[in-house]
Design an enzyme around this catalytic site. Structure first.
Site, short mmCIF file in Angstrom:
data_model
loop_
_atom_site.label_atom_id
_atom_site.label_comp_id
_atom_site.label_asym_id
_atom_site.label_seq_id
_atom_site.Cartn_x
_atom_site.Cartn_y
_atom_site.Cartn_z
CE LYS A 1 -60.14 46.37 137.79
NZ LYS A 1 -60.25 46.35 136.31
CG ASN A 2 -57.90 50.03 137.43
OD1 ASN A 2 -58.29 49.04 136.80
ND2 ASN A 2 -58.73 50.90 137.98
NE ARG B 1 -61.58 50.61 128.09
CZ ARG B 1 -61.82 51.00 126.86
NH1 ARG B 1 -62.60 50.27 126.10
NH2 ARG B 1 -61.28 52.09 126.36
CB CYS C 1 -67.87 47.34 133.48
SG CYS C 1 -67.21 46.38 134.85
NE ARG D 1 -65.23 51.14 129.96
CZ ARG D 1 -64.78 50.33 130.92
NH1 ARG D 1 -64.00 50.80 131.86
NH2 ARG D 1 -65.10 49.06 130.93
N PRO D 2 -64.31 54.16 123.97
CG PRO D 2 -64.42 56.12 122.72
CD PRO D 2 -65.00 55.46 123.93
CB ILE D 3 -59.45 51.65 121.93
CG1 ILE D 3 -59.85 51.03 120.59
CG2 ILE D 3 -59.96 50.82 123.10
CD1 ILE D 3 -59.15 49.71 120.32
CG ASP D 4 -61.13 57.74 120.05
OD1 ASP D 4 -61.41 57.27 121.17
OD2 ASP D 4 -61.19 58.97 119.81
CD GLN D 5 -58.10 60.36 122.08
OE1 GLN D 5 -57.14 61.12 122.15
NE2 GLN D 5 -59.06 60.51 121.17
CG ASP E 1 -63.31 53.09 138.78
OD1 ASP E 1 -64.22 53.18 137.93
OD2 ASP E 1 -62.22 52.53 138.55
NE ARG F 1 -63.81 42.53 134.81
CZ ARG F 1 -64.04 43.83 134.65
NH1 ARG F 1 -65.22 44.33 134.97
NH2 ARG F 1 -63.12 44.62 134.16
#
Length: 420
Positions: free
Chosen positions: A22-23, A92, A116, A121-125, A304, A396
């Site tokens: 999936k990932n 996400r 989830c 889990r910020p997307i700042d990067q 995980d 998912r």
């Protein structure tokens, strides 16, 4: 909405095949947005997130097909540049459209992602990296808007390792002018697969799998054709299933180097493991023994897999200490395991599991994708009947898990939830 009803106490044995990751497939699908023409992806798992990503890509104007385990994406006719909230809120990975859209079309508008509830889990990067490549970023009304005439190569150091951040930015850099160097990049196998796709498309990506990645951008890219790598988390989950329910369970289509930390912990706990070229067999007699688990970015022990091991070690002799270093809110399954009779205490990012001799079936509720798998594993060995509610989380990320476990001997049914 469905639930699983599990009658515990059956020994699992047999052979099971791992699906595509999936990932890996989700970023591969957004990678196809970088070129005109038809990209082909094989070994695609039939998952909720995959179907959601296809809907998003079609919303942008691309045409797609999905039959069997093969998908095609033709991004020649992209005409929209927005990933709306109604699609992004459940997945996400939708943010992975940001880098390809900005790189190829000079603009993108993406709803802030959901997924989830396992902590911030910020997307700042992602955003800092795009700014380093020359994009203008605006955050307003719950959306990220990015614009750039053409991205330009730069040197960027991630503050923290970010898998989706690394994937998003190397995709963006593949159409940037000049060379981009990323330091402290994520090393996961899924990142390596994106690099393989980009190299096939005409970019030059070196160092994937290490923490320094160099990308030489191209003026344009061509489509790619790839098989999705095996899902290392599904493989690990099935190996734990074999260990928790006796085995022998032979897991085929697995890359050992992707699951070596899982195998090492199973051996340390007392399971018997046989390793072949593309298969691993696990079995266990009697109670295993407690081991300590500390999650880390790849090649460390995967966050995980933490929940699945908590189910396993809930029945082990002695105590096990879990240290969660990746996400700050990833022990929500502990309370549900306690409903089954587990002895677990949680303080901050540390959980102490004192093994008990048996678990007892009860209704439990999944809170996220991997918590779902944890509760299913516990239900396999709990005395009596366990009902796992809200398994849409599990759908998912696991392809027909109940069918795979059923072929190994599990007594597990998917049934509709009453009153839903």
């Amino acid at each position: 909405m469905d639930k699983f009803v599990i009658e515990g106490g059956t020994r699992l044995e047999g052979t099971v095949q791992v699906s595509g990751a999936k990932n890996a497939v989700l970023p591969l699908m957004t990678c196809a947005l970088l070129s005109e023409g038809v990209s082909e992806i094989d070994r695609v798992p039939n998952l909720r997130d995959v179907r959601t990503m296809l809907k998003l890509i079609e919303r942008l104007g691309a045409s797609t097909t999905f039959a069997g385990n093969s998908a095609t994406i033709n991004a020649a006719a992209i005409k929209e540049f927005e990933a709306p909230y109604d699609l992004v809120k459940t997945m996400r990975a939708s943010v992975l459209a940001l880098g390809p859209l900005v790189a190829r079309f000079g603009r993108a508008r993406i709803s802030l992602p959901g997924g989830c509830a396992i902590g911030a889990r910020p997307i700042d990067q992602h955003l800092k990296g795009l700014e380093a490549l020359g994009a203008e970023i605006v955050l307003e009304h719950g959306y990220v808007e990015a614009r750039a005439r053409r991205l330009k190569g730069a040197t960027f150091t991630f503050d923290v390792k970010s898998v989706t951040g690394t994937e998003n930015l190397i995709m963006a850099a593949a159409l940037a002018k000049g060379e981009t160097v990323f330091h402290n990049a994520a090393c996961e196998p899924e990142v390596v697969q994106i690099a393989d796709a980009l190299n096939q498309m005409g970019a030059s990506v070196e160092g994937a799998g290490t923490d320094t990645i160099r990308v030489k951008g191209a003026d344009s890219l061509v489509p790619f054709k790839l098989d999705v790598i095996p899902d290392r988390i599904e493989a690990g989950t099935l190996l734990v299933a074999g260990a928790i329910a006796g085995g022998p369970v032979r897991v085929e289509g697995v890359v050992y180097d992707h699951v070596d930390t899982v195998v090492e912990k199973l051996i340390e706990a007392g399971a018997k493991v046989k390793i072949e070229d593309d298969a691993i067999t696990v079995s266990a007699k009697g109670r295993l023994k407690g081991v300590d688990i500390r999650t880390k970015p790849f090649p460390g022990f995967a966050t995980d897999m933490q929940a699945q091991f908590m189910a396993l070690l809930a029945l082990a002799e002695g105590s096990s200490v879990f240290s969660e270093t990746v996400f700050e809110n990833r022990y929500m399954h502990a309370q549900e395991l306690q409903r089954l009779g587990a002895n677990i205490s949680v303080e901050g990012r540390t959980a102490v599991v004192k093994g008990v001799k048996k678990l007892s079936g009860a209704p439990v509720m999944a809170t996220d994708l991997r918590a779902s798998a944890c509760l299913v594993l516990a239900g396999l060995v709990a005395e009596g009947t366990t009902e796992v509610l809200r398994i849409y989380h599990l759908d998912r990320g696991y392809e027909r898990l109940e069918e795979k476990l059923g072929r190994l001997g599990a007594r597990i049914q998917r049934l509709p939830m009453e009153g839903v």
